[in-house]
Design an enzyme around this catalytic site. Structure first.
Site, PDB file in Angstrom:
ATOM      1  N   HIS A  17      -4.102  39.234  36.690  1.00 28.07           N
ATOM      2  CA  HIS A  17      -2.965  38.313  36.576  1.00 28.07           C
ATOM      3  C   HIS A  17      -1.695  39.080  36.190  1.00 28.07           C
ATOM      4  O   HIS A  17      -0.623  38.831  36.744  1.00 28.07           O
ATOM      5  CB  HIS A  17      -3.214  37.259  35.482  1.00 28.07           C
ATOM      6  N   LYS A  41     -12.119  20.055  31.883  1.00 26.89           N
ATOM      7  CA  LYS A  41     -12.725  21.384  31.954  1.00 26.89           C
ATOM      8  C   LYS A  41     -12.925  21.931  30.544  1.00 26.89           C
ATOM      9  O   LYS A  41     -12.043  21.811  29.696  1.00 26.89           O
ATOM     10  CB  LYS A  41     -11.807  22.317  32.772  1.00 26.89           C
ATOM     11  N   ARG A  90      -7.751  38.290  46.015  1.00 22.85           N
ATOM     12  CA  ARG A  90      -8.617  39.422  45.666  1.00 22.85           C
ATOM     13  C   ARG A  90      -9.473  39.769  46.873  1.00 22.85           C
ATOM     14  O   ARG A  90      -8.978  40.128  47.917  1.00 22.85           O
ATOM     15  CB  ARG A  90      -9.466  39.067  44.436  1.00 22.85           C
ATOM     16  N   SER A 128     -11.356  35.776  35.542  1.00 21.73           N
ATOM     17  CA  SER A 128     -11.458  35.296  34.162  1.00 21.73           C
ATOM     18  C   SER A 128     -12.879  34.867  33.845  1.00 21.73           C
ATOM     19  O   SER A 128     -13.379  35.093  32.742  1.00 21.73           O
ATOM     20  CB  SER A 128     -10.523  34.098  33.952  1.00 21.73           C
TER      21      SER A 128
HETATM   22  O1  PNS Z   1      -6.844  30.049  37.858  1.00 22.09           O
HETATM   23  P1  PNS Z   1      -7.450  29.020  38.765  1.00 22.09           P
HETATM   24  O2  PNS Z   1      -8.406  28.135  38.004  1.00 22.09           O
HETATM   25  O3  PNS Z   1      -8.057  29.622  39.993  1.00 22.09           O
HETATM   26  O4  PNS Z   1      -6.215  28.099  39.273  1.00 22.09           O
HETATM   27  C1  PNS Z   1      -6.414  27.046  40.183  1.00 22.09           C
HETATM   28  C2  PNS Z   1      -5.205  26.114  40.211  1.00 22.09           C
HETATM   29  C3  PNS Z   1      -4.837  25.657  38.812  1.00 22.09           C
HETATM   30  C4  PNS Z   1      -4.019  26.850  40.780  1.00 22.09           C
HETATM   31  C5  PNS Z   1      -5.595  24.917  41.118  1.00 22.09           C
HETATM   32  O5  PNS Z   1      -6.820  24.413  40.712  1.00 22.09           O
HETATM   33  C6  PNS Z   1      -4.578  23.799  41.093  1.00 22.09           C
HETATM   34  O6  PNS Z   1      -3.510  23.926  41.665  1.00 22.09           O
HETATM   35  N1  PNS Z   1      -4.909  22.696  40.363  1.00 22.09           N
HETATM   36  C7  PNS Z   1      -4.050  21.563  40.206  1.00 22.09           C
HETATM   37  C8  PNS Z   1      -4.594  20.322  40.880  1.00 22.09           C
HETATM   38  C9  PNS Z   1      -4.152  20.251  42.324  1.00 22.09           C
HETATM   39  O7  PNS Z   1      -2.974  20.275  42.645  1.00 22.09           O
HETATM   40  N2  PNS Z   1      -5.146  20.207  43.203  1.00 22.09           N
HETATM   41  C10 PNS Z   1      -4.922  20.172  44.631  1.00 22.09           C
HETATM   42  C11 PNS Z   1      -4.783  21.579  45.182  1.00 22.09           C
HETATM   43  S1  PNS Z   1      -4.996  21.483  46.861  1.00 22.09           S
END
Ligand code: PNS
Length: 174
Positions: A17, A41, A90, A128
């Site tokens: 990150h 979560k 990645r 993570s």
């Molecule tokens: O670090 P992560 O957990 O991979 O991040 C994922 C994240 C937070 C970027 C993604 O889950 C997200 O955007 N969540 C918000 C909910 C949302 O908008 N969902 C629809 C995405 S198509």
């Protein structure tokens, strides 16, 4: 003014990150690191702890701010009036889910663009969730996370059982 949002759970922030944040901060005038709030979560670190660690690690980057969002990312982007998402890619395994999210976010709001940055090779397999697992089982994560994060993990799970000097170094085993 070019602004972008780098969203994620950051539970906890890793060197992967930090690499993306540092490189992205050179491409835009303001980068907002947006920490997702997801009450459903079970996070290892609280929202405050996650934000604190990011702030500490990114303190030297004057155009990086840390914020939080809840619900849909596109709603947050609309609220802050920033239609650009930065994501790190990645290994190839990331591609499918990231492609899906990018497509859906643009479907939900056609103004939204997702820009992908390739992670540095040394972080290609870092996540993570793996850091959490290794630290929980008392393996060394010294080379995977910033110092402050390593200290927090040691506070939570205790010191690693094996020394990080046993870890493979770039260039492989000698
Ligand atoms: O670090 P992560 O957990 O991979 O991040 C994922 C994240 C937070 C970027 C993604 O889950 C997200 O955007 N969540 C918000 C909910 C949302 O908008 N969902 C629809 C995405 S198509």
């Amino acid at each position: 003014m070019k602004r972008a949002v780098y969203p994620g759970s950051f539970d906890p922030i890793t060197n992967g990150h930090v690499d993306i944040i540092t490189r992205a901060s050179r491409l835009v005038d303001e980068l907002v690191v947006a920490v997702m709030v997801n009450p459903a979560k079970n996070h290892l670190f609280s929202l405050d702890e996650r934000q604190e660690m990011i702030r500490e690690v990114c303190g030297g980057l004057s155009n990086v701010t840390v914020s939080t969002f809840t619900g849909l990312l596109v709603h947050y982007l609309d609220e802050v009036d920033i239609p650009i998402i930065i994501k790190g890619l990645r290994a190839i395994s990331d591609f499918e889910s990231e492609f899906q999210m990018a497509a859906l976010n643009t479907t939900l709001d056609r103004r939204v663009e997702t820009l992908f940055m390739m992670t540095a090779v040394e972080n290609a397999f870092l996540s993570s969730s793996m850091v959490r697992q290794i630290a929980k089982l008392q393996g060394p994560v010294t080379d995977m996370v910033p110092k402050v994060v390593n200290e927090r993990l040691v506070e939570k799970f205790g010191a690693p059982k094996i020394n990080s000097s046993k870890m493979n170094q770039p260039g492989g085993l000698k």
